[in-house]
Design a protein around this motif. Structure first.
Motif, short mmCIF file in Angstrom:
data_model
loop_
_atom_site.label_atom_id
_atom_site.label_comp_id
_atom_site.label_asym_id
_atom_site.label_seq_id
_atom_site.Cartn_x
_atom_site.Cartn_y
_atom_site.Cartn_z
N MET A 92 7.12 1.45 -13.98
CA MET A 92 7.01 0.60 -12.81
C MET A 92 6.65 1.39 -11.57
N MET A 93 5.92 0.70 -10.70
CA MET A 93 5.56 1.32 -9.44
C MET A 93 6.45 0.74 -8.36
N PRO A 94 6.91 1.60 -7.42
CA PRO A 94 7.75 1.07 -6.34
C PRO A 94 6.94 0.15 -5.42
N ALA A 95 7.62 -0.83 -4.80
CA ALA A 95 6.98 -1.64 -3.75
C ALA A 95 7.15 -0.86 -2.45
N PHE A 96 6.05 -0.60 -1.74
CA PHE A 96 6.14 0.25 -0.56
C PHE A 96 6.35 -0.56 0.72
N GLY A 97 6.23 -1.88 0.65
CA GLY A 97 6.38 -2.69 1.86
C GLY A 97 5.34 -2.34 2.90
N LEU A 98 4.09 -2.24 2.47
CA LEU A 98 3.01 -1.89 3.40
C LEU A 98 2.78 -3.03 4.39
N THR A 99 2.39 -2.66 5.61
CA THR A 99 2.02 -3.71 6.57
C THR A 99 0.63 -4.24 6.19
N ARG A 100 0.30 -5.36 6.79
CA ARG A 100 -0.99 -5.98 6.54
C ARG A 100 -2.14 -4.99 6.82
N SER A 101 -2.06 -4.29 7.96
CA SER A 101 -3.19 -3.43 8.30
C SER A 101 -3.20 -2.16 7.43
N GLU A 102 -2.02 -1.69 7.03
CA GLU A 102 -2.00 -0.56 6.09
C GLU A 102 -2.69 -0.96 4.79
#
Ligand code: HEC
Ligand code: HEC
Length: 245
Positions: A92-102
């Motif tokens: 599994m890959m972690p969820a990084f919680g990236l922002t929309r612009s990231e």
């Protein structure tokens, strides 16, 4: 644990150096502000600790050089929000919680990486002459030596004129000549096109190769195989392919 950390640290250094090298070696073609910012996101979240680009980085997770072309932006956007939902049961890959612009920038970077590396990966060299391809063009077209079993006959035609499928398709797993390896095709065929059975998909792949293009491959399969091969030869080849599970 220390070993793991060291492993990731080494991967990081190697891949950072690799990316610098790649960026330096490639003529500066359209590196947009988004793609450049995306490269920073890629580094900031240590994506290369687990993934490779151009084959360089951590070998824990899949190479992402052509992931943009293979999956498309919409899929990648959803995957990054919740990776765990996608391939249950695997690593599994972690969820990084990236922002929309990231996320936007990251996708621009992956698109750029994909376009820079049109000919990645390099083709494997078939060292054993025709041996590893299994090409046999001797007694071509003579029906005297035709095997009685339909699947064996299909394999026979797979490797011989008029189509010589084997010049482009390996039967060994993960070996790309021009087209994809057909190892395991019987198991994949039914999932390629919704509503198409394995048999129908394989027939269509031979007669109408342009209908479905396997992601990441060029649309170069000849259009006239339906005429060069007899209906019987096509049936036999399909019977053979259906044994490749
Ligand atoms: C700790 C290791 C790890 C890190 C760090 C990591 N990934 Fe992954 N990633 C994985 C694994 C394992 C898979 C394969 C499992 C899967 O597909 O669910 C994967 C799969 C993927 C896929 C392919 C999904 C698919 O279905 O084809 C993409 C795209 C991806 N990662 C992007 C990223 C990006 C972008 C980053 C950095 C923001 C990143 N990963 C960081 C472990 C990691
Ligand atoms: C000139 C090279 C070439 C020849 C010869 C060729 N193919 Fe292909 N084939 C490709 C390429 C490239 C693809 C991937 C692109 C696409 O889907 O059209 C492909 C795709 C396929 C697929 C789909 C595979 C998948 O994973 O879904 C099948 C099945 C297939 N070919 C069967 C055959 C058979 C059977 C023959 C002989 C009758 C043959 N091909 C001859 C190049 C070739």
């Amino acid at each position: 644990m220390r070993g793991t950390r060291l492993f990731f640290a080494v991967c990081l250094v190697v891949s950072a150096a690799a990316i610098v090298l790649v960026l330096a070696a490639v003529p500066p073609r359209e590196v947009t502000a988004e793609a450049a910012a995306g490269a920073n996101v890629w580094r900031a979240y240590r994506c290369e600790g687990c993934h490779t680009l151009y084959g360089m980085g951590g070998a824990y997770a899949p190479d992402l050089t052509h992931i943009y072309a293979q999956r498309g932006a919409d899929y990648l956007r959803e995957f990054l929000v919740n990776p765990a939902a996608f391939h249950p049961g695997g690593r599994m890959m972690p969820a990084f919680g990236l922002t929309r612009s990231e996320t936007d920038n990251l996708l621009a970077f992956l698109q750029w990486a994909d376009e820079q590396a049109a000919s990645w990966p390099p083709r494997p060299i078939q060292v054993a002459g025709g041996g590893s391809i299994g090409l046999e063009s001797d007694d071509a077209g003579t029906t005297a030596s035709l095997p009685a079993d339909p699947a064996a006959r299909g394999e026979y035609w797979f490797k011989r004129p008029p189509a010589i499928c084997a010049t482009c398709h390996a039967l060994a797993a993960d070996t790309v000549i021009v087209g994809p390896s057909l190892a395991g095709i019987a198991s994949r065929a039914a999932d390629r096109v919704p509503g198409q059975s394995a048999e129908a998909y394989l027939r269509d792949s031979i007669i109408n190769p342009g209908h479905f293009i396997v992601p990441g491959f060029p649309d170069v399969m000849q259009r006239n195989l339906g005429e060069k091969l007899s209906a019987e030869q096509i049936n036999d080849i399909i019977t053979f392919l259906l044994t490749l599970e």
